[in-house]
Design a protein around this motif. Structure first.
Motif, PDB file in Angstrom:
ATOM      1  N   LEU A 113      93.149 -83.774 -58.048  1.00  0.00           N
ATOM      2  CA  LEU A 113      93.431 -83.479 -56.643  1.00  0.00           C
ATOM      3  C   LEU A 113      92.166 -83.035 -55.913  1.00  0.00           C
ATOM      4  CD1 LEU A 113      96.853 -81.618 -56.958  1.00  0.00           C
ATOM      5  CD2 LEU A 113      96.462 -83.843 -55.883  1.00  0.00           C
ATOM      6  N   LYS A 114      91.366 -82.214 -56.571  1.00  0.00           N
ATOM      7  CA  LYS A 114      90.108 -81.764 -55.970  1.00  0.00           C
ATOM      8  C   LYS A 114      89.176 -82.943 -55.721  1.00  0.00           C
ATOM      9  CE  LYS A 114      86.237 -78.577 -56.692  1.00  0.00           C
ATOM     10  NZ  LYS A 114      85.635 -77.558 -57.596  1.00  0.00           N
ATOM     11  N   LYS A 115      89.113 -83.860 -56.683  1.00  0.00           N
ATOM     12  CA  LYS A 115      88.258 -85.034 -56.531  1.00  0.00           C
ATOM     13  C   LYS A 115      88.753 -85.927 -55.399  1.00  0.00           C
ATOM     14  CE  LYS A 115      86.282 -88.914 -59.113  1.00  0.00           C
ATOM     15  NZ  LYS A 115      86.224 -89.606 -60.433  1.00  0.00           N
ATOM     16  N   LEU A 116      90.067 -86.152 -55.332  1.00  0.00           N
ATOM     17  CA  LEU A 116      90.639 -86.965 -54.258  1.00  0.00           C
ATOM     18  C   LEU A 116      90.344 -86.348 -52.895  1.00  0.00           C
ATOM     19  CD1 LEU A 116      94.176 -88.047 -55.556  1.00  0.00           C
ATOM     20  CD2 LEU A 116      92.282 -89.554 -54.955  1.00  0.00           C
ATOM     21  N   CYS A 117      90.530 -85.043 -52.809  1.00  0.00           N
ATOM     22  CA  CYS A 117      90.312 -84.335 -51.548  1.00  0.00           C
ATOM     23  C   CYS A 117      88.856 -84.470 -51.099  1.00  0.00           C
ATOM     24  CB  CYS A 117      90.690 -82.867 -51.727  1.00  0.00           C
ATOM     25  SG  CYS A 117      90.749 -81.922 -50.190  1.00  0.00           S
ATOM     26  N   GLY A 118      87.932 -84.291 -52.037  1.00  0.00           N
ATOM     27  CA  GLY A 118      86.511 -84.379 -51.708  1.00  0.00           C
ATOM     28  C   GLY A 118      86.092 -85.779 -51.304  1.00  0.00           C
ATOM     29  N   SER A 129      84.546 -89.751 -47.150  1.00  0.00           N
ATOM     30  CA  SER A 129      84.761 -91.045 -46.498  1.00  0.00           C
ATOM     31  C   SER A 129      84.956 -90.876 -44.999  1.00  0.00           C
ATOM     32  CB  SER A 129      85.984 -91.740 -47.111  1.00  0.00           C
ATOM     33  OG  SER A 129      86.305 -92.920 -46.409  1.00  0.00           O
ATOM     34  N   LEU A 130      85.713 -89.857 -44.623  1.00  0.00           N
ATOM     35  CA  LEU A 130      85.981 -89.621 -43.204  1.00  0.00           C
ATOM     36  C   LEU A 130      84.727 -89.156 -42.477  1.00  0.00           C
ATOM     37  CD1 LEU A 130      88.211 -89.634 -41.072  1.00  0.00           C
ATOM     38  CD2 LEU A 130      88.690 -87.255 -41.661  1.00  0.00           C
ATOM     39  N   LEU A 141      99.549 -91.535 -54.893  1.00  0.00           N
ATOM     40  CA  LEU A 141      98.597 -90.883 -53.993  1.00  0.00           C
ATOM     41  C   LEU A 141      97.211 -91.279 -54.464  1.00  0.00           C
ATOM     42  CD1 LEU A 141      97.865 -88.810 -51.745  1.00  0.00           C
ATOM     43  CD2 LEU A 141      97.820 -87.067 -53.549  1.00  0.00           C
ATOM     44  N   SER A 142      96.498 -92.014 -53.622  1.00  0.00           N
ATOM     45  CA  SER A 142      95.188 -92.490 -54.061  1.00  0.00           C
ATOM     46  C   SER A 142      94.334 -92.888 -52.863  1.00  0.00           C
ATOM     47  CB  SER A 142      95.348 -93.687 -55.009  1.00  0.00           C
ATOM     48  OG  SER A 142      94.109 -94.018 -55.613  1.00  0.00           O
ATOM     49  N   LEU A 143      93.105 -93.281 -53.172  1.00  0.00           N
ATOM     50  CA  LEU A 143      92.172 -93.750 -52.153  1.00  0.00           C
ATOM     51  C   LEU A 143      92.255 -95.267 -52.054  1.00  0.00           C
ATOM     52  CD1 LEU A 143      89.115 -91.585 -53.243  1.00  0.00           C
ATOM     53  CD2 LEU A 143      90.588 -91.149 -51.278  1.00  0.00           C
TER      54      LEU A 143
END
Length: 296
Positions: free
Chosen positions: A14-19, A24-25, A135-137
């Protein structure tokens, strides 16, 4: 939401996804974090024996970490839900299957949308839809570029600059203008015709005059040589000449540098932020547009 990961492994992911979503944004202005509802297992005509797995419905979200807790919450963004644009483009090109898009899918309940998709794919007997959630990128920014190229192929092929980049200089040379030499600046550029708002040396002045003349060119230089400063001056000159300017950059950082210079010079009311961070909130975008229109 139940996941296959638990404990420390779940928190790490989750931390990696959030970062990665935040990066990206911030850098590219693209939200890449989605809840994917449903997946399609399908087979391409070029590789009929290789099963491919693609998400179907993408809902833009962001992860919010609770202060001082190892708890993450999923927040739905106020952006449109989309049917996987990359998959949609591929199915349309290869199989002639057209998914609904845009406003047509915003008010459709999930169950009804899945039913529509099943009907559209009914002739593909070996394909399977699974109703699951991930939930993914997912990045589909290039799909819009590909669609734009396909729809405007003739215009692109006829563009003089693109022809020149591919080796055919004939059309470009017809309208080519030699840049004004630095030695002629004082004699040929009248002070009352200058709208620059920052200092500029002679090499930068040559670039600015080329932009005013409508020339197309590349400007190269190491960090700290005044490229952003020159861009700000070019914008000021073109606005002073009654023109509008679209500033495009791969990363948001470059846009912010120029915008901050405009703010410092008191010209931020002439700027409209079309970067992702400026268009997500539609109400804020309308307010900014209204303010810019009034000031003009």
């Amino acid at each position: 939401m139940r996941t296959r990961q638990t404990g420390d492994e779940q928190l790490k992911r989750l931390k990696k996804l959030c970062g990665m979503a935040r990066l990206s944004l911030e850098e590219r202005g693209v939200n890449s974090l989605f809840l994917a509802f449903g997946t399609l297992t399908w087979y391409d005509k070029d590789k009929p024996d290789e099963a491919l797995l693609s998400p179907l419905i993408l809902a833009p979200v962001k992860l919010i970490k609770e202060p001082r807790q190892d708890v993450y919450k999923i927040s739905i963004l106020e952006e449109d839900v989309v049917l996987n644009p990359t998959l949609s483009l591929k199915l349309k090109q290869t199989f002639g299957i057209e998914f609904p898009e845009g406003e047509a899918i915003q008010e459709i309940p999930y169950s009804e949308l899945i039913t529509q998709i099943r009907e559209l794919l009914s002739e593909q007997k070996t394909w399977r839809i699974q109703e699951n959630v991930f939930l993914s990128l997912f990045s589909y920014a290039k799909a819009a570029m590909v669609r734009d190229i396909i729809q405007n192929e003739a215009r692109i092929l006829a563009h003089p600059i693109l022809q020149a980049m591919s080796g055919d200089l004939s059309a470009y040379q017809v309208n080519y203008k030699e840049p004004l030499p630095a030695s002629d600046l004082d004699s040929r550029v009248q002070p009352e015709q200058i709208f620059q708002i920052l200092d500029a040396d002679s090499s930068q002045q040559v670039v600015i005059e080329a932009a005013k003349a409508g020339s197309s060119f590349f400007v190269q230089g190491p960090p700290g040589t005044g490229k952003s400063q020159t861009i700000v001056n070019m914008i000021a000159e073109l606005i002073g000449d009654g023109k509008s300017v679209l500033l495009v950059a791969e990363k948001d950082t470059a846009l912010r540098v120029v915008y901050q210079r405009m703010v410092e010079c008191g010209l931020n009311h002439l700027c409209l932020n079309l970067h992702h961070s400026g268009t997500t909130d539609k109400r804020k975008l309308i307010e900014d547009l209204s303010q810019t229109t009034v000031m003009l």
